[in-house]
Design a protein around this motif. Structure first.
Motif, PDB file in Angstrom:
ATOM      1  N   GLY A 197       0.814  -1.210   0.000  1.00  0.00           N
ATOM      2  CA  GLY A 197       0.000   0.000   0.000  1.00  0.00           C
ATOM      3  C   GLY A 197       0.847   1.259   0.000  1.00  0.00           C
ATOM      4  N   LEU A 198       1.917   1.268   0.795  1.00  0.00           N
ATOM      5  CA  LEU A 198       2.794   2.435   0.841  1.00  0.00           C
ATOM      6  C   LEU A 198       3.568   2.626  -0.453  1.00  0.00           C
ATOM      7  CD1 LEU A 198       4.216   1.963   4.453  1.00  0.00           C
ATOM      8  CD2 LEU A 198       2.532   3.664   3.713  1.00  0.00           C
ATOM      9  N   LEU A 199       3.842   1.524  -1.149  1.00  0.00           N
ATOM     10  CA  LEU A 199       4.618   1.607  -2.390  1.00  0.00           C
ATOM     11  C   LEU A 199       3.755   1.953  -3.600  1.00  0.00           C
ATOM     12  CD1 LEU A 199       6.994  -1.484  -1.980  1.00  0.00           C
ATOM     13  CD2 LEU A 199       7.673   0.918  -1.977  1.00  0.00           C
ATOM     14  N   ARG A 200       2.561   1.407  -3.652  1.00  0.00           N
ATOM     15  CA  ARG A 200       1.756   1.519  -4.868  1.00  0.00           C
ATOM     16  C   ARG A 200       0.696   2.602  -4.810  1.00  0.00           C
ATOM     17  NH1 ARG A 200       0.648  -4.891  -6.381  1.00  0.00           N
ATOM     18  NH2 ARG A 200       2.851  -5.482  -6.637  1.00  0.00           N
ATOM     19  N   LYS A 201       0.304   3.019  -3.628  1.00  0.00           N
ATOM     20  CA  LYS A 201      -0.718   4.046  -3.496  1.00  0.00           C
ATOM     21  C   LYS A 201      -0.071   5.411  -3.245  1.00  0.00           C
ATOM     22  CE  LYS A 201      -3.974   1.011  -3.916  1.00  0.00           C
ATOM     23  NZ  LYS A 201      -4.848   0.968  -5.108  1.00  0.00           N
ATOM     24  N   LYS A 202      -0.847   6.447  -3.435  1.00  0.00           N
ATOM     25  CA  LYS A 202      -0.349   7.810  -3.236  1.00  0.00           C
ATOM     26  C   LYS A 202      -0.463   8.174  -1.759  1.00  0.00           C
ATOM     27  CE  LYS A 202      -1.859   9.111  -7.874  1.00  0.00           C
ATOM     28  NZ  LYS A 202      -2.769   9.987  -8.670  1.00  0.00           N
ATOM     29  N   HIS A 285     -14.374   2.082   6.307  1.00  0.00           N
ATOM     30  CA  HIS A 285     -14.692   1.763   4.922  1.00  0.00           C
ATOM     31  C   HIS A 285     -15.644   2.795   4.335  1.00  0.00           C
ATOM     32  CE1 HIS A 285     -15.017  -0.745   1.414  1.00  0.00           C
ATOM     33  NE2 HIS A 285     -16.322  -0.855   1.543  1.00  0.00           N
ATOM     34  N   GLN A 286     -16.635   3.215   5.110  1.00  0.00           N
ATOM     35  CA  GLN A 286     -17.581   4.223   4.620  1.00  0.00           C
ATOM     36  C   GLN A 286     -16.947   5.611   4.587  1.00  0.00           C
ATOM     37  OE1 GLN A 286     -20.581   3.716   3.349  1.00  0.00           O
ATOM     38  NE2 GLN A 286     -20.365   1.496   3.636  1.00  0.00           N
ATOM     39  N   TRP A 287     -16.086   5.910   5.574  1.00  0.00           N
ATOM     40  CA  TRP A 287     -15.485   7.250   5.636  1.00  0.00           C
ATOM     41  C   TRP A 287     -14.636   7.528   4.408  1.00  0.00           C
ATOM     42  CZ3 TRP A 287     -10.960   9.864   5.453  1.00  0.00           C
ATOM     43  CH2 TRP A 287     -10.920  11.161   6.008  1.00  0.00           C
ATOM     44  N   ARG A 288     -13.815   6.595   4.008  1.00  0.00           N
ATOM     45  CA  ARG A 288     -12.927   6.865   2.873  1.00  0.00           C
ATOM     46  C   ARG A 288     -13.676   6.893   1.553  1.00  0.00           C
ATOM     47  NH1 ARG A 288      -9.131   1.430   2.680  1.00  0.00           N
ATOM     48  NH2 ARG A 288     -10.764  -0.106   2.308  1.00  0.00           N
ATOM     49  N   ARG A 289     -14.852   6.274   1.503  1.00  0.00           N
ATOM     50  CA  ARG A 289     -15.652   6.336   0.277  1.00  0.00           C
ATOM     51  C   ARG A 289     -16.412   7.645   0.188  1.00  0.00           C
ATOM     52  NH1 ARG A 289     -19.267   1.070  -0.222  1.00  0.00           N
ATOM     53  NH2 ARG A 289     -19.905   2.237  -2.068  1.00  0.00           N
ATOM     54  N   ARG A 290     -16.822   8.193   1.332  1.00  0.00           N
ATOM     55  CA  ARG A 290     -17.674   9.385   1.320  1.00  0.00           C
ATOM     56  C   ARG A 290     -16.926  10.673   1.596  1.00  0.00           C
ATOM     57  NH1 ARG A 290     -22.646   6.936   5.045  1.00  0.00           N
ATOM     58  NH2 ARG A 290     -23.318   5.310   3.564  1.00  0.00           N
ATOM     59  N   SER A 291     -15.866  10.616   2.391  1.00  0.00           N
ATOM     60  CA  SER A 291     -15.230  11.847   2.868  1.00  0.00           C
ATOM     61  C   SER A 291     -13.849  12.110   2.292  1.00  0.00           C
ATOM     62  CB  SER A 291     -15.126  11.808   4.406  1.00  0.00           C
ATOM     63  OG  SER A 291     -16.401  11.623   4.986  1.00  0.00           O
ATOM     64  N   ARG A 293     -11.027  12.610  -0.634  1.00  0.00           N
ATOM     65  CA  ARG A 293     -10.789  12.892  -2.049  1.00  0.00           C
ATOM     66  C   ARG A 293      -9.573  12.120  -2.551  1.00  0.00           C
ATOM     67  NH1 ARG A 293      -8.879  17.298  -3.149  1.00  0.00           N
ATOM     68  NH2 ARG A 293      -8.269  17.977  -1.058  1.00  0.00           N
ATOM     69  N   GLY A 294      -8.552  12.014  -1.703  1.00  0.00           N
ATOM     70  CA  GLY A 294      -7.351  11.293  -2.078  1.00  0.00           C
ATOM     71  C   GLY A 294      -7.427   9.824  -1.712  1.00  0.00           C
ATOM     72  N   GLU A 295      -6.347   9.133  -1.944  1.00  0.00           N
ATOM     73  CA  GLU A 295      -6.306   7.704  -1.658  1.00  0.00           C
ATOM     74  C   GLU A 295      -6.073   7.462  -0.165  1.00  0.00           C
ATOM     75  OE1 GLU A 295      -5.046   5.254  -5.517  1.00  0.00           O
ATOM     76  OE2 GLU A 295      -3.353   6.224  -4.518  1.00  0.00           O
ATOM     77  N   GLU A 314      -6.891  15.677   5.196  1.00  0.00           N
ATOM     78  CA  GLU A 314      -7.806  14.548   5.360  1.00  0.00           C
ATOM     79  C   GLU A 314      -7.358  13.644   6.508  1.00  0.00           C
ATOM     80  OE1 GLU A 314      -8.289  12.502   1.708  1.00  0.00           O
ATOM     81  OE2 GLU A 314      -9.426  14.127   0.762  1.00  0.00           O
ATOM     82  N   ALA A 315      -6.053  13.507   6.690  1.00  0.00           N
ATOM     83  CA  ALA A 315      -5.554  12.710   7.806  1.00  0.00           C
ATOM     84  C   ALA A 315      -5.930  13.347   9.136  1.00  0.00           C
ATOM     85  CB  ALA A 315      -4.034  12.572   7.698  1.00  0.00           C
ATOM     86  N   GLU A 316      -5.814  14.662   9.243  1.00  0.00           N
ATOM     87  CA  GLU A 316      -6.168  15.343  10.493  1.00  0.00           C
ATOM     88  C   GLU A 316      -7.671  15.269  10.741  1.00  0.00           C
ATOM     89  OE1 GLU A 316      -4.542  19.155   9.703  1.00  0.00           O
ATOM     90  OE2 GLU A 316      -2.527  18.635  10.451  1.00  0.00           O
ATOM     91  N   ARG A 317      -8.464  15.410   9.695  1.00  0.00           N
ATOM     92  CA  ARG A 317      -9.917  15.311   9.858  1.00  0.00           C
ATOM     93  C   ARG A 317     -10.328  13.897  10.250  1.00  0.00           C
ATOM     94  NH1 ARG A 317     -13.365  14.861   5.445  1.00  0.00           N
ATOM     95  NH2 ARG A 317     -11.662  15.653   4.154  1.00  0.00           N
ATOM     96  N   PHE A 318      -9.667  12.913   9.652  1.00  0.00           N
ATOM     97  CA  PHE A 318      -9.956  11.524  10.001  1.00  0.00           C
ATOM     98  C   PHE A 318      -9.633  11.247  11.469  1.00  0.00           C
ATOM     99  CE2 PHE A 318      -8.437   7.204  10.673  1.00  0.00           C
ATOM    100  CZ  PHE A 318      -9.481   6.447  10.183  1.00  0.00           C
TER     101      PHE A 318
END
Length: 498
Positions: A197-202, A285-291, A293-295, A314-318
């Motif tokens: 995940g760290l290598l292939r995702k942004k 799972h729902q948060w990253r789909r709805r809230s 914008r990035g990966e 987004e990390a701080e909001r999460f």
């Protein structure tokens, strides 16, 4: 019967058992041999019944997969099934500590059939009573004691039977990024998923989080509500409540609580996964789909999880939303073990541009994760043994060698060989070779000091000690493949971090 959208009862056991038993089911018992009092003829006749029970669980599994909202109302007869109880007994560790009743695996097996029939009958008529667990403590890597519980043997047997039945349902519900205490998944699978995940995702920001006292603060009322989403059989729910309310026996006093599940029982890992599935996994799972914008990537192993983000805001909001979400279920993030750090392929360059030092690191499942580069200059994630784990293990070896000081060299060598081999099997990941070799070298040094202290005039020159080390301590070799190799085989294209 199971109710939900007109479905038929998939948990009904067919009337005639299969003539052939599945290989893995048969091997579970046959590899352990027979307890005293069991004849070979009895063992041979179990094979068909074992296949019979396995097919019943497969029906449950298929029904759970077809309808995620279906509630199962006829499960209890699978728990007190004599063959399932027998299989659970043979799956237990033979040398495990006895509970408050003092019954061991071998003593129970002297009259195994009579004991299992009596246990099955008590379960069937509702006369089974859960006993309190014996409190024990083991040191953590940071030196603090970790509370564990030792259930009685019969409680272990029944818990394992319940876990087998419930796993058939919940394995179809649990999400892909959950790895802890699940069949066919290990710490290294979680580590591989995180690396990929760290290598292939942004990913540019990582939230390394840990729950404070999760097993001690798990709320019983919420847990029962979560169970009842899928389990409509009140007898199974009441059985689990008996274990939760049985309490802990510590210093002769019985302590009961409306919170927590004792670590050490067979049922605790499943209950913890169930609790976090509803309190954390589904919400993430729902948060990253709805809230988001990035990966976003997620990897969770028990109460320890890592979340990667593309954007810092987004990390701080999460993190703020997560604290609010966990508080609703009586959970709290560990302030000392939870932090947000910059981590990713562009981290080194961004920090250099801002005049900062090297990228920060984070720990997960015994490894320190670092931003690194390959020989070709490409970004990679380097994993090395956590220093605290490394030091704690050497301290334990030093203490044990003091007790074994006057044992023979072959006895000491056999012990140290198992220590080094176990360390290499877990920490032998690519790019961790220097830490493996340093550990083996330090174990050899401690062994040499122990042998030299056996007399005032030691007779152990290094030339002779090197021969002992070469004979007894296995080589420090990397034994795990690169994450991309094993990840592709295990997931077959499916992403367990999404």
């Amino acid at each position: 019967m199971m109710h939900g959208r007109g479905k038929s009862d998939s948990s009904v056991v067919p009337g005639k058992p299969s003539n052939k038993a599945g290989g893995p089911a048969a091997e579970t018992v046959e590899e352990r041999g027979l307890a005293k009092g069991n004849s070979r003829q009895q063992n041979a006749s179990r094979t068909q019944r074992r296949s019979h029970a396995h097919s019943a669980l497969e029906r449950i599994r298929q029904a759970a997969r077809r309808d995620r909202s279906q509630r199962f109302t006829a499960l209890y007869h699978h728990v007190y099934d004599l063959e399932r109880l027998r299989s659970a007994y043979f799956a237990l560790k033979r040398n495990a500590a006895a509970g408050v009743d003092g019954v061991t695996w071998r003593s129970y097996g002297e009259n195994l059939e009579e004991n299992l029939q009596d246990l099955s009958a008590r379960l069937q008529r509702g006369a089974y009573r859960a006993k309190p667990v014996e409190r024990a403590y083991v040191p953590k890597s940071d030196g603090r004691p970790r509370p564990l519980g030792v259930p009685t043997l019969e409680d272990k047997i029944v818990q394992r039977a319940v876990v087998e039945v419930l796993t058939a349902i919940y394995e179809t519900d649990f999400l892909g990024f959950s790895y802890g205490f699940r069949p066919g998944r290990s710490q290294h699978d979680a580590l591989d998923a995180l690396s990929i995940g760290l290598l292939r995702k942004k990913v540019n920001w990582v939230l390394d989080a840990d729950l404070r006292g999760f097993f001690e603060t798990l709320d019983h009322a919420w847990l029962v509500k979560f169970l009842e989403h899928r389990i409509g059989d009140r007898r199974v729910v009441r059985l689990i409540q008996k274990w939760l309310k049985a309490g802990v026996l510590e210093d002769g006093k019985r302590i009961r609580s409306e919170e927590g599940t004792v670590q050490g029982g067979s049922i605790s890992p499943l209950l913890s996964n169930l609790y976090l599935h509803y309190a954390f996994d589904q919400w993430v799972h729902q948060w990253r789909r709805r809230s988001a914008r990035g990966e976003v990537i997620v990897v969770r192993f028990a109460d320890d999880f890592v979340v990667g983000f593309q954007y810092r805001n987004e990390a701080e909001r999460f993190l703020a939303d997560l604290r609010e979400r966990l508080a609703r279920f009586g959970l709290e993030l560990h302030s000392d073990k939870t932090r947000l750090l910059e981590f990713g392929r562009f981290t080194a360059e961004n920090r250099r541009r801002r005049g900062l030092g090297k990228p920060e690191t984070f720990d997960f499942l015994g490894f320190t994760h670092c931003c690194a580069t390959t020989r070709k200059g490409k970004f990679t994630v380097r994993r090395k043994t956590m220093r605290k784990r490394w030091q704690a293990k050497l301290k334990a070896v030093k203490t044990e060698l003091r007790f074994r000081m006057h044992h023979s060299i072959p006895e000491q060598g056999a012990y140290l060989r198992s220590v080094v081999a176990g360390h290499v099997r877990y920490y032998g990941v690519p790019m961790n070779g220097p830490a493996l070799r340093a550990f083996r070298q330090e174990v050899g040094r401690l062994w040499c000091r122990t042998l030299r202290r056996r007399s005032q005039k030691h007779r152990m020159p290094w030339s002779r000690m090197r021969r002992h080390i070469g004979r007894w301590l296995p080589p420090a070799r990397v034994c795990h493949p690169y994450p991309a190799q094993r990840f592709g085989v295990n997931t077959r294209g499916r992403s367990p971090v999404r």
